[in-house]
Design a protein around this motif. Structure first.
Motif, mmCIF file in Angstrom:
data_model
loop_
_atom_site.group_PDB
_atom_site.id
_atom_site.type_symbol
_atom_site.label_atom_id
_atom_site.label_comp_id
_atom_site.label_asym_id
_atom_site.label_seq_id
_atom_site.Cartn_x
_atom_site.Cartn_y
_atom_site.Cartn_z
ATOM 1 N N MET A 386 0.799 -1.180 -0.100
ATOM 2 C CA MET A 386 0.206 -0.076 -0.124
ATOM 3 C C MET A 386 0.934 1.215 -0.149
ATOM 4 O O MET A 386 1.957 1.333 0.466
ATOM 5 N N VAL A 387 0.247 2.213 -0.531
ATOM 6 C CA VAL A 387 0.895 3.482 -0.675
ATOM 7 C C VAL A 387 0.086 4.438 0.085
ATOM 8 O O VAL A 387 -1.132 4.899 -0.331
ATOM 9 N N ASN A 388 0.319 5.132 1.000
ATOM 10 C CA ASN A 388 -0.289 6.385 1.630
ATOM 11 C C ASN A 388 -1.662 5.850 1.964
ATOM 12 O O ASN A 388 -2.731 6.375 1.918
ATOM 13 N N ALA A 389 -1.883 4.356 2.731
ATOM 14 C CA ALA A 389 -2.974 4.138 3.220
ATOM 15 C C ALA A 389 -2.814 3.027 4.218
ATOM 16 O O ALA A 389 -1.680 2.307 4.277
ATOM 17 N N SER A 390 -3.732 2.892 5.130
ATOM 18 C CA SER A 390 -3.537 2.135 6.372
ATOM 19 C C SER A 390 -3.564 0.501 5.774
ATOM 20 O O SER A 390 -4.195 0.202 5.139
ATOM 21 N N THR A 391 -2.813 0.047 6.758
ATOM 22 C CA THR A 391 -2.654 -1.549 6.316
ATOM 23 C C THR A 391 -4.210 -2.475 6.461
ATOM 24 O O THR A 391 -4.389 -3.433 6.124
ATOM 25 N N ARG A 392 -4.984 -1.630 7.356
ATOM 26 C CA ARG A 392 -6.161 -2.299 7.655
ATOM 27 C C ARG A 392 -7.279 -2.343 6.537
ATOM 28 O O ARG A 392 -8.281 -3.088 6.623
ATOM 29 N N PHE A 393 -6.902 -1.999 5.325
ATOM 30 C CA PHE A 393 -7.584 -2.186 4.228
ATOM 31 C C PHE A 393 -7.335 -3.290 3.396
ATOM 32 O O PHE A 393 -8.199 -3.627 2.627
ATOM 33 N N ALA A 394 -6.505 -4.153 3.757
ATOM 34 C CA ALA A 394 -6.298 -5.536 3.546
ATOM 35 C C ALA A 394 -7.369 -6.354 3.682
ATOM 36 O O ALA A 394 -7.144 -7.287 4.694
ATOM 37 N N ASP A 395 -8.336 -6.223 3.080
ATOM 38 C CA ASP A 395 -9.802 -7.090 3.150
ATOM 39 C C ASP A 395 -10.508 -7.266 2.163
ATOM 40 O O ASP A 395 -10.585 -6.331 1.154
ATOM 41 N N GLY A 396 -11.047 -8.302 1.997
ATOM 42 C CA GLY A 396 -11.967 -8.603 0.757
ATOM 43 C C GLY A 396 -12.945 -7.682 0.663
ATOM 44 O O GLY A 396 -13.233 -7.092 -0.726
ATOM 45 N N PHE A 397 -13.618 -7.092 1.434
ATOM 46 C CA PHE A 397 -14.815 -6.172 1.383
ATOM 47 C C PHE A 397 -14.220 -5.025 1.120
ATOM 48 O O PHE A 397 -14.885 -4.335 -0.044
ATOM 49 N N GLU A 398 -13.038 -4.421 1.498
ATOM 50 C CA GLU A 398 -12.697 -3.033 1.172
ATOM 51 C C GLU A 398 -11.960 -3.217 -0.263
ATOM 52 O O GLU A 398 -11.924 -2.118 -0.889
ATOM 53 N N TYR A 399 -11.599 -4.582 -0.714
ATOM 54 C CA TYR A 399 -11.028 -4.500 -1.917
ATOM 55 C C TYR A 399 -12.228 -4.717 -3.132
ATOM 56 O O TYR A 399 -11.868 -4.904 -4.257
ATOM 57 N N GLY A 400 -13.485 -4.721 -2.626
ATOM 58 C CA GLY A 400 -14.451 -4.835 -3.636
ATOM 59 C C GLY A 400 -14.730 -6.347 -3.979
ATOM 60 O O GLY A 400 -15.385 -6.681 -4.962
ATOM 61 N N LEU A 401 -14.280 -7.268 -2.997
ATOM 62 C CA LEU A 401 -14.647 -8.768 -3.420
ATOM 63 C C LEU A 401 -15.953 -9.218 -2.908
ATOM 64 O O LEU A 401 -16.535 -10.265 -3.207
ATOM 65 N N GLY A 402 -16.668 -8.346 -2.072
ATOM 66 C CA GLY A 402 -17.812 -8.731 -1.366
ATOM 67 C C GLY A 402 -17.888 -9.426 -0.241
ATOM 68 O O GLY A 402 -18.486 -9.099 0.746
ATOM 69 N N ALA A 403 -16.869 -10.026 0.097
ATOM 70 C CA ALA A 403 -16.655 -10.994 0.963
ATOM 71 C C ALA A 403 -15.274 -11.817 0.650
ATOM 72 O O ALA A 403 -14.708 -11.939 -0.342
ATOM 73 N N GLU A 404 -14.650 -12.476 1.826
ATOM 74 C CA GLU A 404 -13.529 -13.314 1.605
ATOM 75 C C GLU A 404 -13.763 -14.348 2.436
ATOM 76 O O GLU A 404 -14.324 -14.471 3.422
ATOM 77 N N ILE A 405 -12.905 -15.399 1.998
ATOM 78 C CA ILE A 405 -12.826 -16.706 2.856
ATOM 79 C C ILE A 405 -11.360 -16.609 3.763
ATOM 80 O O ILE A 405 -11.259 -17.524 4.662
ATOM 81 N N GLY A 406 -10.749 -15.660 3.600
ATOM 82 C CA GLY A 406 -9.332 -15.532 4.177
ATOM 83 C C GLY A 406 -8.170 -14.803 3.311
ATOM 84 O O GLY A 406 -8.543 -14.352 2.229
ATOM 85 N N ILE A 407 -7.023 -14.871 3.842
ATOM 86 C CA ILE A 407 -5.981 -14.303 3.336
ATOM 87 C C ILE A 407 -4.924 -15.084 2.877
ATOM 88 O O ILE A 407 -4.547 -16.033 3.757
ATOM 89 N N SER A 408 -4.451 -15.088 1.788
ATOM 90 C CA SER A 408 -3.472 -15.975 1.159
ATOM 91 C C SER A 408 -2.041 -15.322 0.972
ATOM 92 O O SER A 408 -1.991 -14.232 0.444
ATOM 93 N N THR A 409 -0.961 -15.759 1.689
ATOM 94 C CA THR A 409 0.198 -15.260 1.505
ATOM 95 C C THR A 409 1.223 -15.951 0.499
ATOM 96 O O THR A 409 2.353 -15.654 0.236
ATOM 97 N N ASP A 410 0.544 -17.083 -0.080
ATOM 98 C CA ASP A 410 0.911 -17.958 -0.983
ATOM 99 C C ASP A 410 1.300 -17.359 -2.490
ATOM 100 O O ASP A 410 0.719 -16.450 -2.573
ATOM 101 N N LYS A 411 2.018 -17.746 -3.395
ATOM 102 C CA LYS A 411 2.092 -17.222 -4.657
ATOM 103 C C LYS A 411 1.436 -17.860 -5.755
ATOM 104 O O LYS A 411 1.389 -17.376 -6.722
#
Length: 438
Positions: A386-411
């Protein structure tokens, strides 16, 4: 397996909790039923999946008294077994949380369906057209702890993405999950979808988890949601691909060119908005030229929020109430009102720190230098940058996904918040008109 076999089997097991059970046979039966259901789910329309989600919502509404009663049993058992207040809070259902589950189902029903989307069609020199189609993953196993509302969240997202799923909730939520599962099954049956599209493991035997993660013939992917020890065990023992993240050691780096007001707002929000989430900042990195003007101001704000500070030697001189940070502090996900602070000399030192101690979850830079922001985005190897934004935005709803099942740090496959699209994959499709290869 008949349309009613899965639900009746779960009912039987729930009523004989603690009885002798052949775990291998039971889990194989769930896996076989899920595999058959996933084949049926591939031919379902968006309308039929949405109808099932709305039917589940109605079933939850109609079953509200039973859900509260089942949860009351789980809560009483939890208190007797000594669950701490935080776990009891996650376990609890009330009218507000049931309303949330019902609304969640309705929201997933109106999300765009990714299944069947075709993109990238292009003609090849041979005359054929080649593109991609988005398709379900197949059978998803989800293992989670404490929160019974995850049963609804997981079922709804897997279903909308055209998958079958096998859900294994925590033993502490046994009765709540069984009651929710009955509503899900009834909703599936009402909409004419296979009941085995969503199955909740009815036994609390831990061996069931070991079997679920070792059935590649039936299960295509595992998603663990819970504490680090659970996810480490799943990652270590699974014979099925796992979508997961272990830690959320998130950083905010404030560059020397940063706007002080922006930096202050972001650094306070990233830490204090919520403490127990994986996208909360755990380490603040401040470029040396700004340290003297920014850190004392932040220290006052953190003191108001009751945040304990642990600093490097250079920051301790500016933070009289902070204690010295240890090597362990830099590598710790606190999930608590504790923050590590380090003064660094420029972006290279900041990125080196993130590379060494970060968890590839979410990292942010605060800067007014466009070129430096581009470097940070390109070189920091995290699932969200992120640039000039809080890390708290790392969220499916905030990203426009509607909902999320979790977070993946895999590649591979999914990275970052995993929504409906992350519960699908793509396959090549080819169009021709009698073309043969020369």
């Amino acid at each position: 397996m008949s349309r009613h076999a899965s639900s009746s089997q779960n009912d039987t097991l729930a009523n004989t909790a603690g009885a002798s059970l052949d775990i291998d046979a039971y889990m194989a039966s769930l896996g076989q039923a899920a595999r058959e259901a996933s084949a049926q789910m591939r031919r379902q329309t968006s309308a039929s999946k949405n109808a099932a989600l709305l039917a589940m919502a109605r079933q939850l509404e109609q079953s509200r008294p039973g859900l509260l009663e089942a949860n009351s049993s789980d809560m009483a058992r939890g208190r007797e077994s000594g669950l701490d207040a935080a776990l009891l809070d996650r376990l609890a259902l009330d009218d507000r949380r049931i309303d949330g589950m019902i609304e969640g189902l309705r929201q997933v029903a109106v999300l765009p369906d990714p299944v069947g989307e075709v993109d990238g069609l292009r003609y090849r020199p041979s005359g054929i057209q080649v593109g991609h189609m988005r398709v379900p993953l197949g059978v998803i196993g989800i293992i989670y702890e404490s929160r019974p509302n995850v049963t609804v969240e997981a079922a709804s997202l897997c279903l909308k993405a055209g998958n079958a799923c096998i859900l294994r909730g925590g033993s502490e939520a046994r009765d709540s999950n069984a009651a929710i599962a009955a509503c899900i099954t009834a909703g599936l049956e009402e909409a004419g979808l296979p009941p085995a599209a969503v199955q909740v493991v009815a036994t609390t035997d831990r061996a069931a988890v070991g079997r679920l993660i070792a059935m590649p013939e039936f299960v295509d992917v595992i998603i663990p949601r819970g504490g680090k020890s659970l996810i480490e065990r799943i990652s270590r023992e699974a014979r099925v691909p796992v979508i997961k993240h272990l830690d959320g050691i998130c950083h905010v780096y404030v560059d020397a060119t940063a706007d002080l007001d922006k930096a202050y707002a972001i650094a306070v929000n990233a830490k204090t908005h919520r403490y127990g989430t994986c996208n909360t900042m755990e380490t603040l990195l401040v470029d040396a030229p700004l340290a003297e003007s920014l850190l004392p101001r932040l220290a006052s704000a953190y003191a108001e929020h009751g945040v304990a500070l642990r600093g490097c030697p250079r920051s301790l001189g500016l933070l009289p109430d902070a204690t010295a940070a240890t090597e362990e502090d830099w590598a710790t996900e606190y999930l608590a009102p504790v923050l590590s602070i380090r003064v660094v000399d420029g972006i290279d030192e900041a990125m080196a720190h993130i590379d060494r101690y970060g968890s590839h979850h979410t990292d942010a830079v605060v800067t007014e230098n466009y070129s430096l922001a581009r470097r940070f985005m390109a070189e920091v190897d995290s699932s969200s940058v992120m640039v000039n934004a809080s890390t708290r935005f790392a969220d499916g709803f905030e990203y426009g996904l509607g909902a999320e099942i979790g977070i993946s740090t895999d590649k591979l496959h999914a990275r970052g918040p995993v929504g409906l699209e992350g519960l699908t994959t793509r396959k090549y499709i080819v169009f021709g008109e009698g073309h043969v290869r020369q």
